[in-house]
Design a protein around this motif. Structure first.
Motif, PDB file in Angstrom:
ATOM      1  N   ARG A   1      36.397  50.222  -5.186  1.00 38.78           N
ATOM      2  CA  ARG A   1      36.494  51.042  -6.379  1.00 38.78           C
ATOM      3  C   ARG A   1      35.659  52.312  -6.267  1.00 38.78           C
ATOM      4  NH1 ARG A   1      35.131  46.052 -10.333  1.00 38.78           N
ATOM      5  NH2 ARG A   1      33.586  45.804  -8.668  1.00 38.78           N
ATOM      6  N   THR A   2      36.242  53.419  -6.704  1.00 38.24           N
ATOM      7  CA  THR A   2      35.521  54.685  -6.652  1.00 38.24           C
ATOM      8  C   THR A   2      36.030  55.617  -7.745  1.00 38.24           C
ATOM      9  OG1 THR A   2      34.930  56.616  -5.318  1.00 38.24           O
ATOM     10  CG2 THR A   2      37.116  55.660  -4.952  1.00 38.24           C
ATOM     11  N   ASP A   3      35.120  56.431  -8.270  1.00 33.44           N
ATOM     12  CA  ASP A   3      35.480  57.482  -9.226  1.00 33.44           C
ATOM     13  C   ASP A   3      35.598  58.833  -8.538  1.00 33.44           C
ATOM     14  OD1 ASP A   3      35.463  55.986 -11.715  1.00 33.44           O
ATOM     15  OD2 ASP A   3      33.294  55.829 -11.500  1.00 33.44           O
ATOM     16  N   LEU A   4      35.341  58.878  -7.245  1.00 32.19           N
ATOM     17  CA  LEU A   4      35.292  60.145  -6.524  1.00 32.19           C
ATOM     18  C   LEU A   4      36.633  60.485  -5.884  1.00 32.19           C
ATOM     19  CD1 LEU A   4      31.854  59.729  -4.699  1.00 32.19           C
ATOM     20  CD2 LEU A   4      32.297  60.813  -6.913  1.00 32.19           C
ATOM     21  N   ALA A   5      37.181  61.625  -6.254  1.00 38.10           N
ATOM     22  CA  ALA A   5      38.422  62.078  -5.631  1.00 38.10           C
ATOM     23  C   ALA A   5      38.197  62.315  -4.141  1.00 38.10           C
ATOM     24  CB  ALA A   5      38.902  63.361  -6.296  1.00 38.10           C
ATOM     25  N   PHE A   6      37.001  62.751  -3.797  1.00 38.86           N
ATOM     26  CA  PHE A   6      36.646  63.013  -2.400  1.00 38.86           C
ATOM     27  C   PHE A   6      36.840  61.771  -1.541  1.00 38.86           C
ATOM     28  CE2 PHE A   6      33.486  63.353   1.031  1.00 38.86           C
ATOM     29  CZ  PHE A   6      33.801  64.598   1.547  1.00 38.86           C
ATOM     30  N   GLU A   7      36.529  60.595  -2.093  1.00 36.36           N
ATOM     31  CA  GLU A   7      36.682  59.345  -1.357  1.00 36.36           C
ATOM     32  C   GLU A   7      38.112  58.828  -1.406  1.00 36.36           C
ATOM     33  OE1 GLU A   7      32.356  57.160  -1.434  1.00 36.36           O
ATOM     34  OE2 GLU A   7      33.715  56.740  -3.096  1.00 36.36           O
ATOM     35  N   ALA A   8      38.821  59.157  -2.467  1.00 33.92           N
ATOM     36  CA  ALA A   8      40.176  58.634  -2.624  1.00 33.92           C
ATOM     37  C   ALA A   8      41.159  59.261  -1.640  1.00 33.92           C
ATOM     38  CB  ALA A   8      40.668  58.857  -4.054  1.00 33.92           C
ATOM     39  N   ILE A   9      40.799  60.417  -1.120  1.00 35.45           N
ATOM     40  CA  ILE A   9      41.672  61.104  -0.168  1.00 35.45           C
ATOM     41  C   ILE A   9      41.332  60.651   1.248  1.00 35.45           C
ATOM     42  CG2 ILE A   9      42.292  63.354   0.777  1.00 35.45           C
ATOM     43  CD1 ILE A   9      41.681  64.515  -1.973  1.00 35.45           C
TER      44      ILE A   9
ATOM     45  N   LEU B   1      28.892  57.389 -12.285  1.00 38.93           N
ATOM     46  CA  LEU B   1      30.120  57.051 -11.582  1.00 38.93           C
ATOM     47  C   LEU B   1      29.871  55.932 -10.576  1.00 38.93           C
ATOM     48  CD1 LEU B   1      31.338  60.689 -10.750  1.00 38.93           C
ATOM     49  CD2 LEU B   1      31.891  59.320 -12.783  1.00 38.93           C
ATOM     50  N   ALA B   2      30.957  55.452  -9.973  1.00 35.91           N
ATOM     51  CA  ALA B   2      30.876  54.479  -8.880  1.00 35.91           C
ATOM     52  C   ALA B   2      31.432  55.136  -7.623  1.00 35.91           C
ATOM     53  CB  ALA B   2      31.678  53.225  -9.209  1.00 35.91           C
ATOM     54  N   CYS B   3      30.884  54.752  -6.468  1.00 42.37           N
ATOM     55  CA  CYS B   3      31.397  55.265  -5.207  1.00 42.37           C
ATOM     56  C   CYS B   3      31.742  54.101  -4.288  1.00 42.37           C
ATOM     57  CB  CYS B   3      30.386  56.195  -4.538  1.00 42.37           C
ATOM     58  SG  CYS B   3      28.843  55.413  -4.054  1.00 42.37           S
ATOM     59  N   ALA B   4      32.398  54.404  -3.182  1.00 47.13           N
ATOM     60  CA  ALA B   4      32.827  53.359  -2.249  1.00 47.13           C
ATOM     61  C   ALA B   4      32.109  53.430  -0.909  1.00 47.13           C
ATOM     62  CB  ALA B   4      34.341  53.449  -2.022  1.00 47.13           C
ATOM     63  N   GLU B   5      31.381  54.514  -0.666  1.00 48.92           N
ATOM     64  CA  GLU B   5      30.685  54.690   0.603  1.00 48.92           C
ATOM     65  C   GLU B   5      29.184  54.794   0.356  1.00 48.92           C
ATOM     66  OE1 GLU B   5      32.138  54.439   3.368  1.00 48.92           O
ATOM     67  OE2 GLU B   5      34.262  54.740   2.902  1.00 48.92           O
ATOM     68  N   PRO B   6      28.369  53.969   1.012  1.00 47.16           N
ATOM     69  CA  PRO B   6      26.918  53.958   0.774  1.00 47.16           C
ATOM     70  C   PRO B   6      26.251  55.312   0.941  1.00 47.16           C
ATOM     71  CG  PRO B   6      27.566  52.075   2.113  1.00 47.16           C
ATOM     72  CD  PRO B   6      28.772  52.951   1.998  1.00 47.16           C
TER      73      PRO B   6
ATOM     74  N   SER C   1      35.555  53.080 -15.463  1.00 48.69           N
ATOM     75  CA  SER C   1      36.692  52.759 -14.593  1.00 48.69           C
ATOM     76  C   SER C   1      36.250  52.372 -13.192  1.00 48.69           C
ATOM     77  CB  SER C   1      37.644  53.960 -14.513  1.00 48.69           C
ATOM     78  OG  SER C   1      36.994  55.092 -13.979  1.00 48.69           O
ATOM     79  N   GLY C   2      35.184  52.970 -12.705  1.00 44.03           N
ATOM     80  CA  GLY C   2      34.735  52.684 -11.351  1.00 44.03           C
ATOM     81  C   GLY C   2      34.148  51.303 -11.185  1.00 44.03           C
ATOM     82  N   VAL C   3      33.757  50.653 -12.287  1.00 47.50           N
ATOM     83  CA  VAL C   3      33.175  49.312 -12.204  1.00 47.50           C
ATOM     84  C   VAL C   3      34.091  48.276 -12.841  1.00 47.50           C
ATOM     85  CG1 VAL C   3      30.815  50.123 -12.087  1.00 47.50           C
ATOM     86  CG2 VAL C   3      31.824  49.728 -14.331  1.00 47.50           C
ATOM     87  N   GLY C   4      35.363  48.626 -12.992  1.00 46.31           N
ATOM     88  CA  GLY C   4      36.333  47.667 -13.497  1.00 46.31           C
ATOM     89  C   GLY C   4      36.212  47.382 -14.980  1.00 46.31           C
ATOM     90  N   ASN C   5      35.609  48.313 -15.727  1.00 44.45           N
ATOM     91  CA  ASN C   5      35.430  48.126 -17.169  1.00 44.45           C
ATOM     92  C   ASN C   5      35.886  49.379 -17.896  1.00 44.45           C
ATOM     93  OD1 ASN C   5      34.613  46.929 -19.615  1.00 44.45           O
ATOM     94  ND2 ASN C   5      32.603  47.901 -19.490  1.00 44.45           N
TER      95      ASN C   5
ATOM     96  N   GLY D   1      29.643  64.009 -13.118  1.00 46.11           N
ATOM     97  CA  GLY D   1      29.130  62.670 -12.850  1.00 46.11           C
ATOM     98  C   GLY D   1      28.456  62.548 -11.500  1.00 46.11           C
ATOM     99  N   VAL D   2      27.630  61.517 -11.385  1.00 45.53           N
ATOM    100  CA  VAL D   2      26.929  61.195 -10.142  1.00 45.53           C
ATOM    101  C   VAL D   2      27.148  59.713  -9.861  1.00 45.53           C
ATOM    102  CG1 VAL D   2      24.681  61.017  -8.992  1.00 45.53           C
ATOM    103  CG2 VAL D   2      25.162  62.947 -10.530  1.00 45.53           C
ATOM    104  N   PRO D   3      27.517  59.325  -8.637  1.00 43.18           N
ATOM    105  CA  PRO D   3      27.671  57.896  -8.325  1.00 43.18           C
ATOM    106  C   PRO D   3      26.308  57.206  -8.273  1.00 43.18           C
ATOM    107  CG  PRO D   3      28.006  59.221  -6.360  1.00 43.18           C
ATOM    108  CD  PRO D   3      27.901  60.186  -7.497  1.00 43.18           C
ATOM    109  N   THR D   4      26.140  56.219  -9.133  1.00 40.00           N
ATOM    110  CA  THR D   4      24.866  55.488  -9.216  1.00 40.00           C
ATOM    111  C   THR D   4      25.030  54.013  -8.872  1.00 40.00           C
ATOM    112  OG1 THR D   4      25.173  55.016 -11.580  1.00 40.00           O
ATOM    113  CG2 THR D   4      24.024  57.062 -11.005  1.00 40.00           C
ATOM    114  N   VAL D   5      26.272  53.548  -8.695  1.00 42.53           N
ATOM    115  CA  VAL D   5      26.524  52.154  -8.333  1.00 42.53           C
ATOM    116  C   VAL D   5      27.599  52.090  -7.255  1.00 42.53           C
ATOM    117  CG1 VAL D   5      25.883  51.228 -10.596  1.00 42.53           C
ATOM    118  CG2 VAL D   5      28.266  51.874 -10.153  1.00 42.53           C
ATOM    119  N   ILE D   6      27.625  50.959  -6.520  1.00 45.64           N
ATOM    120  CA  ILE D   6      28.601  50.762  -5.457  1.00 45.64           C
ATOM    121  C   ILE D   6      28.934  49.277  -5.381  1.00 45.64           C
ATOM    122  CG2 ILE D   6      26.787  50.454  -3.707  1.00 45.64           C
ATOM    123  CD1 ILE D   6      28.617  51.934  -1.730  1.00 45.64           C
ATOM    124  N   ASP D   7      30.164  48.974  -4.974  1.00 45.91           N
ATOM    125  CA  ASP D   7      30.582  47.587  -4.770  1.00 45.91           C
ATOM    126  C   ASP D   7      29.721  46.916  -3.711  1.00 45.91           C
ATOM    127  OD1 ASP D   7      32.678  46.540  -6.348  1.00 45.91           O
ATOM    128  OD2 ASP D   7      34.101  47.905  -5.400  1.00 45.91           O
TER     129      ASP D   7
END
Length: 267
Positions: free
Chosen positions: A5-13, A162-167, A185-189, A207-213
């Motif tokens: 899960r990620t909120d970042l368009a940069f990661e989604a591409i 936000l949530a990100c997918a890459e550490p 949305s990034g944390v499934g809620n 936004g800033v990614p502050t959590v990750i799976d």
């Protein structure tokens, strides 16, 4: 490509040749800005629109704010009332970015009848902390729509964690987009979307990614435990980015004021 899960368009591409994506990179004072324009019917599952990613990691508040201001100016109208909303829960550190940032944003709407206000050409800025559904019983989007219908701003600026997918991007990215946001949305809620479609006015989200799976860091464990992980220095991270984002918003919305004047007006 990490599919968590990620909120970042940069990661989604998945690549720079991704269908439906126009990607450009520039540098401002040494900091990398990635600008992505996604078509409405893009294959990555993100709303069509403009996404700007500032690659940080320096913990240099002034440098990051200067670069972010350059990006934000391109999305903010030069005139008209602006509503700034800080989303999230101040009692949960990784979810408190929006609330802590908006507490530092200067609200000026109550000064609108002051002669000096008019002479300086200052714009009316409103700030609000709508809280979360569990605290208020009201969706953030519903609160914002009620406020917007009353004060009639030309744009809403919303700030959220936000949530990100890459550490390597955890706490090292600031994303700005004109597509709005779906809180949680990034944390499934995911809560109700906050966008032009739901509020009736343009919405810029910061936004800033502050959590990750957990599965992004420990795949074997993550497969059996759906958990989100926060960095060890989360308190320092939130404090830093709250200042960077607030400083940027103040600078873009109130360019006629010095930093000392902004500090005096905060209270």
């Amino acid at each position: 490509m990490n599919t968590n899960r990620t909120d970042l368009a940069f990661e989604a591409i998945s690549s720079q040749s991704a269908d439906g994506a126009d990607i450009r990179k520039t540098r401002i004072n040494g900091l990398l800005l990635t600008e992505i324009r996604l078509d409405k019917n893009n294959p990555v599952g993100k709303p069509g629109g403009f996404y700007i990613t500032l690659h940080c990691g320096t913990r240099d508040e002034r440098a990051e704010s200067n670069a972010l201001s350059h990006a934000l100016k391109a999305l903010i109208p030069s005139m008209g009332k602006i509503l700034v909303a800080g989303l999230g829960n101040v009692n949960i550190t990784p979810d408190s970015l929006g609330v802590r940032a908006v507490s530092r944003v200067v609200a000026t709407a109550h000064l609108a009848e002051n002669n000096e206000f008019k002479e300086l050409g200052m714009r009316e800025v409103f700030s609000v902390e709508p809280g979360v559904l569990a605290q208020t019983g009201i969706e953030s989007g519903e609160q914002l729509k009620f406020i917007i219908d009353g004060i009639k701003p030309v744009m809403a600026v919303v700030i959220d964690s936000l949530a990100c997918a890459e550490p390597e991007r955890l706490g090292r990215i600031i994303q700005i987009t004109d597509t709005g946001i779906a809180p949680g949305s990034g944390v499934g809620n995911a809560r109700h979307e906050i966008s032009k479609q739901t509020l009736g006015i343009p919405v810029v989200a910061i936004g800033v990614p502050t959590v990750i799976d957990l599965s992004s860091i420990a795949p074997n464990i993550g497969k059996t435990c759906e958990a989100m992980v926060v960095p060890r220095d989360i308190d320092v991270m939130i404090s830093h980015f709250a200042k960077v984002v607030a400083r940027t918003v103040n600078r873009v919305l109130l360019p006629m004021l010095t930093e000392n004047e902004i500090e005096k007006l905060r209270f």
